[in-house]
Scaffold this motif. Sequence first.
Motif, PDB file in Angstrom:
ATOM      1  N   LEU A  65       2.830 -12.037   1.508  1.00 36.43           N
ATOM      2  CA  LEU A  65       1.729 -12.761   0.888  1.00 36.43           C
ATOM      3  C   LEU A  65       0.563 -12.910   1.867  1.00 36.43           C
ATOM      4  O   LEU A  65      -0.594 -12.709   1.503  1.00 36.43           O
ATOM      5  CB  LEU A  65       2.195 -14.130   0.399  1.00 36.43           C
ATOM      6  N   ARG A  66       0.851 -13.223   3.116  1.00 39.59           N
ATOM      7  CA  ARG A  66      -0.187 -13.347   4.143  1.00 39.59           C
ATOM      8  C   ARG A  66      -0.915 -12.014   4.336  1.00 39.59           C
ATOM      9  O   ARG A  66      -2.143 -11.967   4.398  1.00 39.59           O
ATOM     10  CB  ARG A  66       0.423 -13.808   5.467  1.00 39.59           C
ATOM     11  N   ILE A  67      -0.163 -10.915   4.394  1.00 36.75           N
ATOM     12  CA  ILE A  67      -0.753  -9.579   4.565  1.00 36.75           C
ATOM     13  C   ILE A  67      -1.689  -9.261   3.403  1.00 36.75           C
ATOM     14  O   ILE A  67      -2.807  -8.781   3.604  1.00 36.75           O
ATOM     15  CB  ILE A  67       0.364  -8.518   4.693  1.00 36.75           C
ATOM     16  N   VAL A  68      -1.255  -9.534   2.185  1.00 38.94           N
ATOM     17  CA  VAL A  68      -2.073  -9.244   1.002  1.00 38.94           C
ATOM     18  C   VAL A  68      -3.336 -10.106   0.993  1.00 38.94           C
ATOM     19  O   VAL A  68      -4.432  -9.614   0.739  1.00 38.94           O
ATOM     20  CB  VAL A  68      -1.263  -9.429  -0.294  1.00 38.94           C
ATOM     21  N   LYS A  69      -3.177 -11.374   1.286  1.00 41.17           N
ATOM     22  CA  LYS A  69      -4.348 -12.266   1.303  1.00 41.17           C
ATOM     23  C   LYS A  69      -5.380 -11.814   2.340  1.00 41.17           C
ATOM     24  O   LYS A  69      -6.573 -11.851   2.084  1.00 41.17           O
ATOM     25  CB  LYS A  69      -3.921 -13.711   1.593  1.00 41.17           C
ATOM     26  N   GLU A  70      -4.914 -11.386   3.515  1.00 41.83           N
ATOM     27  CA  GLU A  70      -5.838 -10.916   4.544  1.00 41.83           C
ATOM     28  C   GLU A  70      -6.558  -9.646   4.104  1.00 41.83           C
ATOM     29  O   GLU A  70      -7.741  -9.461   4.394  1.00 41.83           O
ATOM     30  CB  GLU A  70      -5.086 -10.659   5.852  1.00 41.83           C
ATOM     31  N   ALA A 101      -4.321   6.204  -2.528  1.00 41.30           N
ATOM     32  CA  ALA A 101      -4.631   4.787  -2.743  1.00 41.30           C
ATOM     33  C   ALA A 101      -5.907   4.402  -1.996  1.00 41.30           C
ATOM     34  O   ALA A 101      -6.250   5.008  -0.981  1.00 41.30           O
ATOM     35  CB  ALA A 101      -3.465   3.924  -2.264  1.00 41.30           C
ATOM     36  N   PRO A 102      -6.588   3.376  -2.476  1.00 44.82           N
ATOM     37  CA  PRO A 102      -7.756   2.867  -1.745  1.00 44.82           C
ATOM     38  C   PRO A 102      -7.342   2.382  -0.352  1.00 44.82           C
ATOM     39  O   PRO A 102      -6.174   2.052  -0.110  1.00 44.82           O
ATOM     40  CB  PRO A 102      -8.231   1.689  -2.603  1.00 44.82           C
ATOM     41  N   ALA A 103      -8.292   2.314   0.545  1.00 40.62           N
ATOM     42  CA  ALA A 103      -8.024   1.942   1.940  1.00 40.62           C
ATOM     43  C   ALA A 103      -7.323   0.590   2.047  1.00 40.62           C
ATOM     44  O   ALA A 103      -6.414   0.422   2.872  1.00 40.62           O
ATOM     45  CB  ALA A 103      -9.320   1.931   2.731  1.00 40.62           C
ATOM     46  N   GLU A 104      -7.723  -0.370   1.216  1.00 43.10           N
ATOM     47  CA  GLU A 104      -7.117  -1.697   1.275  1.00 43.10           C
ATOM     48  C   GLU A 104      -5.631  -1.637   0.919  1.00 43.10           C
ATOM     49  O   GLU A 104      -4.808  -2.314   1.538  1.00 43.10           O
ATOM     50  CB  GLU A 104      -7.823  -2.670   0.322  1.00 43.10           C
ATOM     51  N   VAL A 105      -5.299  -0.830  -0.062  1.00 39.67           N
ATOM     52  CA  VAL A 105      -3.905  -0.699  -0.481  1.00 39.67           C
ATOM     53  C   VAL A 105      -3.093   0.000   0.606  1.00 39.67           C
ATOM     54  O   VAL A 105      -1.971  -0.413   0.923  1.00 39.67           O
ATOM     55  CB  VAL A 105      -3.797   0.052  -1.826  1.00 39.67           C
ATOM     56  N   ARG A 106      -3.652   1.034   1.195  1.00 39.49           N
ATOM     57  CA  ARG A 106      -2.963   1.729   2.293  1.00 39.49           C
ATOM     58  C   ARG A 106      -2.722   0.778   3.456  1.00 39.49           C
ATOM     59  O   ARG A 106      -1.663   0.805   4.092  1.00 39.49           O
ATOM     60  CB  ARG A 106      -3.749   2.955   2.751  1.00 39.49           C
ATOM     61  N   GLN A 107      -3.687  -0.097   3.734  1.00 40.37           N
ATOM     62  CA  GLN A 107      -3.546  -1.075   4.813  1.00 40.37           C
ATOM     63  C   GLN A 107      -2.380  -2.023   4.518  1.00 40.37           C
ATOM     64  O   GLN A 107      -1.564  -2.303   5.395  1.00 40.37           O
ATOM     65  CB  GLN A 107      -4.841  -1.872   4.966  1.00 40.37           C
ATOM     66  N   ILE A 108      -2.298  -2.496   3.292  1.00 40.46           N
ATOM     67  CA  ILE A 108      -1.204  -3.386   2.904  1.00 40.46           C
ATOM     68  C   ILE A 108       0.132  -2.675   3.044  1.00 40.46           C
ATOM     69  O   ILE A 108       1.080  -3.218   3.619  1.00 40.46           O
ATOM     70  CB  ILE A 108      -1.394  -3.907   1.460  1.00 40.46           C
ATOM     71  N   ILE A 109       0.217  -1.457   2.535  1.00 40.05           N
ATOM     72  CA  ILE A 109       1.460  -0.689   2.598  1.00 40.05           C
ATOM     73  C   ILE A 109       1.891  -0.489   4.048  1.00 40.05           C
ATOM     74  O   ILE A 109       3.055  -0.690   4.398  1.00 40.05           O
ATOM     75  CB  ILE A 109       1.307   0.668   1.878  1.00 40.05           C
ATOM     76  N   GLU A 110       0.955  -0.124   4.906  1.00 39.99           N
ATOM     77  CA  GLU A 110       1.282   0.136   6.310  1.00 39.99           C
ATOM     78  C   GLU A 110       1.757  -1.141   7.003  1.00 39.99           C
ATOM     79  O   GLU A 110       2.750  -1.122   7.731  1.00 39.99           O
ATOM     80  CB  GLU A 110       0.071   0.703   7.039  1.00 39.99           C
ATOM     81  N   GLN A 111       1.087  -2.251   6.765  1.00 40.63           N
ATOM     82  CA  GLN A 111       1.480  -3.501   7.425  1.00 40.63           C
ATOM     83  C   GLN A 111       2.834  -4.001   6.932  1.00 40.63           C
ATOM     84  O   GLN A 111       3.653  -4.482   7.721  1.00 40.63           O
ATOM     85  CB  GLN A 111       0.404  -4.563   7.229  1.00 40.63           C
ATOM     86  N   VAL A 112       3.083  -3.886   5.627  1.00 42.44           N
ATOM     87  CA  VAL A 112       4.376  -4.307   5.087  1.00 42.44           C
ATOM     88  C   VAL A 112       5.478  -3.385   5.611  1.00 42.44           C
ATOM     89  O   VAL A 112       6.571  -3.848   5.975  1.00 42.44           O
ATOM     90  CB  VAL A 112       4.357  -4.334   3.540  1.00 42.44           C
ATOM     91  N   TRP A 113       5.203  -2.090   5.702  1.00 41.89           N
ATOM     92  CA  TRP A 113       6.178  -1.141   6.247  1.00 41.89           C
ATOM     93  C   TRP A 113       6.518  -1.503   7.693  1.00 41.89           C
ATOM     94  O   TRP A 113       7.699  -1.544   8.070  1.00 41.89           O
ATOM     95  CB  TRP A 113       5.617   0.283   6.164  1.00 41.89           C
ATOM     96  N   LYS A 114       5.514  -1.798   8.507  1.00 42.09           N
ATOM     97  CA  LYS A 114       5.754  -2.171   9.904  1.00 42.09           C
ATOM     98  C   LYS A 114       6.551  -3.472   9.996  1.00 42.09           C
ATOM     99  O   LYS A 114       7.456  -3.603  10.829  1.00 42.09           O
ATOM    100  CB  LYS A 114       4.436  -2.308  10.661  1.00 42.09           C
ATOM    101  N   LEU A 115       6.217  -4.434   9.141  1.00 44.86           N
ATOM    102  CA  LEU A 115       6.932  -5.701   9.123  1.00 44.86           C
ATOM    103  C   LEU A 115       8.399  -5.483   8.765  1.00 44.86           C
ATOM    104  O   LEU A 115       9.304  -5.994   9.439  1.00 44.86           O
ATOM    105  CB  LEU A 115       6.277  -6.651   8.118  1.00 44.86           C
TER     106      LEU A 115
END
Length: 57
Positions: free
Chosen positions: A49-54, A17-31
């Motif tokens: 929603l906040r994670i995705v918008k950021e 996945a692109p870096a932005e998608v990996r970032q979203i996945i990682e943050q949602v996983w941690k949450l």
Amino acid sequence: MNLQDNVSDVQEPIDTAPAEVRQIIEQVWKLEKSRLDKKSNSHINDDILRIVKEAVR
């Protein structure tokens, strides 16, 4: 198919996945992990929603 193959099959879309998608996945996983650790039953949609918008800014 062994366990390692199954893990690779699951991990492959994340790894490619692109870096932005990996970032979203990682943050949602941690949450979600922190919510499970706390046994929280609160709604997670606003946080996701906040994670995705950021990530897309």
